[in-house]
Design a protein around this motif. Sequence first.
Motif, PDB file in Angstrom:
ATOM      1  N   ARG A  25       1.912   6.266  -2.479  1.00 15.84           N
ATOM      2  CA  ARG A  25       0.756   5.343  -1.834  1.00 15.84           C
ATOM      3  C   ARG A  25       0.147   4.607  -3.484  1.00 15.84           C
ATOM      4  O   ARG A  25      -0.062   5.313  -4.187  1.00 15.84           O
ATOM      5  CB  ARG A  25      -0.212   6.308  -1.461  1.00 15.84           C
ATOM      6  CG  ARG A  25      -1.436   5.840  -0.971  1.00 15.84           C
ATOM      7  CD  ARG A  25      -1.455   4.928   0.023  1.00 15.84           C
ATOM      8  NE  ARG A  25      -2.825   4.323   0.666  1.00 15.84           N
ATOM      9  CZ  ARG A  25      -3.543   3.506   0.239  1.00 15.84           C
ATOM     10  NH1 ARG A  25      -3.111   2.667  -0.525  1.00 15.84           N
ATOM     11  NH2 ARG A  25      -4.688   3.211   0.649  1.00 15.84           N
TER      12      ARG A  25
ATOM     13  N   ARG B 266       0.148   7.303  -6.251  1.00 15.39           N
ATOM     14  CA  ARG B 266      -0.125   8.625  -5.507  1.00 15.39           C
ATOM     15  C   ARG B 266       1.197   9.080  -4.885  1.00 15.39           C
ATOM     16  O   ARG B 266       1.565   8.448  -3.936  1.00 15.39           O
ATOM     17  CB  ARG B 266      -1.257   8.789  -4.688  1.00 15.39           C
ATOM     18  CG  ARG B 266      -1.539  10.074  -4.540  1.00 15.39           C
ATOM     19  CD  ARG B 266      -3.031  10.205  -3.497  1.00 15.39           C
ATOM     20  NE  ARG B 266      -4.285   9.919  -4.456  1.00 15.39           N
ATOM     21  CZ  ARG B 266      -5.337   9.932  -4.281  1.00 15.39           C
ATOM     22  NH1 ARG B 266      -5.862   9.874  -3.053  1.00 15.39           N
ATOM     23  NH2 ARG B 266      -6.318   9.591  -5.236  1.00 15.39           N
TER      24      ARG B 266
ATOM     25  N   SER C 274      -2.355   1.717  -5.339  1.00 16.97           N
ATOM     26  CA  SER C 274      -3.617   0.727  -5.447  1.00 16.97           C
ATOM     27  C   SER C 274      -3.685   0.273  -6.711  1.00 16.97           C
ATOM     28  O   SER C 274      -3.258   0.686  -7.588  1.00 16.97           O
ATOM     29  CB  SER C 274      -4.745   1.764  -5.142  1.00 16.97           C
ATOM     30  OG  SER C 274      -6.043   1.120  -5.053  1.00 16.97           O
TER      31      SER C 274
ATOM     32  N   LEU D 138       0.804  -1.135   0.008  1.00 15.98           N
ATOM     33  CA  LEU D 138      -0.086   0.047  -0.045  1.00 15.98           C
ATOM     34  C   LEU D 138       0.845   1.215  -0.036  1.00 15.98           C
ATOM     35  O   LEU D 138       0.565   2.070  -0.579  1.00 15.98           O
ATOM     36  CB  LEU D 138      -0.872   0.042   1.281  1.00 15.98           C
ATOM     37  CG  LEU D 138      -1.917  -1.138   1.255  1.00 15.98           C
ATOM     38  CD1 LEU D 138      -2.676  -0.983   2.644  1.00 15.98           C
ATOM     39  CD2 LEU D 138      -2.885  -1.057   0.066  1.00 15.98           C
TER      40      LEU D 138
ATOM     41  N   ASP E 181     -10.681  11.230  -5.552  1.00 16.25           N
ATOM     42  CA  ASP E 181     -11.218  10.823  -4.147  1.00 16.25           C
ATOM     43  C   ASP E 181      -9.743  10.481  -3.290  1.00 16.25           C
ATOM     44  O   ASP E 181      -8.740  10.333  -3.793  1.00 16.25           O
ATOM     45  CB  ASP E 181     -11.756   9.388  -4.155  1.00 16.25           C
ATOM     46  CG  ASP E 181     -12.412   9.145  -2.802  1.00 16.25           C
ATOM     47  OD1 ASP E 181     -11.633   8.986  -1.832  1.00 16.25           O
ATOM     48  OD2 ASP E 181     -13.668   8.868  -3.001  1.00 16.25           O
ATOM     49  N   ALA E 182     -10.113  11.181  -1.964  1.00 18.26           N
ATOM     50  CA  ALA E 182      -8.912  11.136  -0.981  1.00 18.26           C
ATOM     51  C   ALA E 182      -8.378   9.782  -0.932  1.00 18.26           C
ATOM     52  O   ALA E 182      -6.980   9.667  -0.516  1.00 18.26           O
ATOM     53  CB  ALA E 182      -9.531  11.914   0.254  1.00 18.26           C
ATOM     54  N   ASP E 183      -9.217   8.846  -0.817  1.00 18.75           N
ATOM     55  CA  ASP E 183      -8.664   7.396  -0.613  1.00 18.75           C
ATOM     56  C   ASP E 183      -8.416   6.713  -2.141  1.00 18.75           C
ATOM     57  O   ASP E 183      -9.392   6.773  -2.970  1.00 18.75           O
ATOM     58  CB  ASP E 183      -9.954   6.681   0.006  1.00 18.75           C
ATOM     59  CG  ASP E 183      -9.358   5.122   0.100  1.00 18.75           C
ATOM     60  OD1 ASP E 183      -8.317   4.809  -0.067  1.00 18.75           O
ATOM     61  OD2 ASP E 183     -10.322   4.160   0.738  1.00 18.75           O
ATOM     62  N   PRO E 184      -7.203   6.406  -2.570  1.00 19.10           N
ATOM     63  CA  PRO E 184      -6.879   5.955  -3.702  1.00 19.10           C
ATOM     64  C   PRO E 184      -7.495   4.519  -4.058  1.00 19.10           C
ATOM     65  O   PRO E 184      -7.877   4.638  -5.159  1.00 19.10           O
ATOM     66  CB  PRO E 184      -5.331   5.852  -3.922  1.00 19.10           C
ATOM     67  CG  PRO E 184      -4.836   5.634  -2.329  1.00 19.10           C
ATOM     68  CD  PRO E 184      -6.044   6.693  -1.636  1.00 19.10           C
ATOM     69  N   ASP E 185      -7.706   3.644  -3.012  1.00 21.08           N
ATOM     70  CA  ASP E 185      -8.371   2.544  -3.327  1.00 21.08           C
ATOM     71  C   ASP E 185      -9.827   2.780  -3.785  1.00 21.08           C
ATOM     72  O   ASP E 185     -10.264   2.291  -4.627  1.00 21.08           O
ATOM     73  CB  ASP E 185      -8.647   1.742  -2.051  1.00 21.08           C
ATOM     74  CG  ASP E 185      -7.128   0.959  -1.724  1.00 21.08           C
ATOM     75  OD1 ASP E 185      -6.332   0.744  -2.528  1.00 21.08           O
ATOM     76  OD2 ASP E 185      -6.842   0.708  -0.409  1.00 21.08           O
ATOM     77  N   ALA E 186     -10.698   3.761  -3.444  1.00 18.65           N
ATOM     78  CA  ALA E 186     -12.034   4.123  -3.626  1.00 18.65           C
ATOM     79  C   ALA E 186     -11.897   4.880  -4.755  1.00 18.65           C
ATOM     80  O   ALA E 186     -12.871   4.706  -5.545  1.00 18.65           O
ATOM     81  CB  ALA E 186     -12.477   5.241  -2.426  1.00 18.65           C
TER      82      ALA E 186
ATOM     83  N   ARG F 105       3.222  11.227  -2.735  1.00 16.48           N
ATOM     84  CA  ARG F 105       2.698  11.919  -1.276  1.00 16.48           C
ATOM     85  C   ARG F 105       3.786  12.845  -0.841  1.00 16.48           C
ATOM     86  O   ARG F 105       3.753  13.604  -0.043  1.00 16.48           O
ATOM     87  CB  ARG F 105       2.845  10.755  -0.163  1.00 16.48           C
ATOM     88  CG  ARG F 105       1.955   9.723  -0.211  1.00 16.48           C
ATOM     89  CD  ARG F 105       1.832   8.666   0.717  1.00 16.48           C
ATOM     90  NE  ARG F 105       3.020   8.484   1.052  1.00 16.48           N
ATOM     91  CZ  ARG F 105       3.301   7.918   2.393  1.00 16.48           C
ATOM     92  NH1 ARG F 105       2.130   7.712   3.428  1.00 16.48           N
ATOM     93  NH2 ARG F 105       4.511   7.296   2.738  1.00 16.48           N
TER      94      ARG F 105
ATOM     95  N   GLN G 185      -0.441  11.992  -9.433  1.00 20.50           N
ATOM     96  CA  GLN G 185      -0.790  10.506  -9.412  1.00 20.50           C
ATOM     97  C   GLN G 185      -0.468  10.117 -10.897  1.00 20.50           C
ATOM     98  O   GLN G 185      -0.313  11.001 -11.901  1.00 20.50           O
ATOM     99  CB  GLN G 185      -2.444  10.462  -9.262  1.00 20.50           C
ATOM    100  CG  GLN G 185      -2.886  10.741  -8.140  1.00 20.50           C
ATOM    101  CD  GLN G 185      -4.363  10.543  -7.812  1.00 20.50           C
ATOM    102  OE1 GLN G 185      -4.843   9.418  -7.526  1.00 20.50           O
ATOM    103  NE2 GLN G 185      -5.152  11.681  -8.295  1.00 20.50           N
TER     104      GLN G 185
END
Length: 335
Positions: free
Chosen positions: A118, A330, A120, A112, A298-303, A332, A268
């Motif tokens: 980051r 992503r 995904s 992860l 989205d703030a969550d890369p998985d989402a 960071r 990204q």
Amino acid sequence: MMGFVATVDVLAGPGVGLLPLLSLGPAFASLTGTPRRTTAIGVLALAFCVFLGFYNDLFHVRRGYTALLSVAGVSVAALAATADRRRREAELDTVRSVAEAAQRVLLRPVPLVAGNLRISVSYTSAAAEARIGGDLYEVVAADGAVRIIVGDVQGKGLEAVETAAVVLGAFREAAHDEPDLVSVSSRLERALNRRLSGEEFVTAVLVEVKADRKVTLLNYGHPAPLILRADGTFTLAEPPGNAPPLGLAEIGPIGPLPYRVPLAPGDQMLLYTDGVTEARDRDRHFYPLDERTHLLKDADPDAALEALRKDLEQHTGGPLHDDAAMLLIRYRGPA
């Protein structure tokens, strides 16, 4: 079904001869039912047949016994078909379990977090029964760098899976041992040349992200990665020139040239296979990936990646016709 046949037979009288249709009950039961359920429906069909036979006074002629034998024969055949179906379903479940285990070995979960990245990943196989295909990806955190590969093996089936295993095995070793991406790709080329024959090949893009924000890419005939900036703008990381896929070194022995793209905190990079961009809707329109970049905010890369995958499936309106792999990086920035 059997109740309807019995009712019609009573109303129509013995001259119509509907008793053999009672065998439809156990016949349909064999398609989805358990052996116990198929047996129960077969016994019920025989009971209906006997009752209607006596009710219509058919057992003093050959037709009554013929109908009874027909229902009994179909009931026995339905029970045998049910047992065979259940056996094949159990075998298919076993094959799926083996395929899932093979996929966990071949396409291991990516980290992860790797360095300042980051990460995904999303993978959808066109062969839903096997849940595994010819697309590949891997992330290796080597000394001072993170090395990534996303590729697509020509073809499908077990041969594509075997070729993907060769590429991933070679990459996992070379990513730790070799000093740069060119040396890594040379190891992949040698491993493939021992495996491939004829015109088989693998398109791939290799990425190296160092701690100093230097991002180096090698593109072997693969779709260009999508760069999405923190301010919402995007661009494609096109290579400086065309290069043949891995496994076709005799066409272009020099190979692709390394090129660099800058990444800043919040930027990204989306790596993907052509199963994404070549997915078509009912009107034969390709998936407009450049028009869906807002889904990656989205703030969550998985989402974010899951939203893109669902949008892709909604675009096609059904199962994908080709494997689709997506890997989202992503940046960071320094911890």
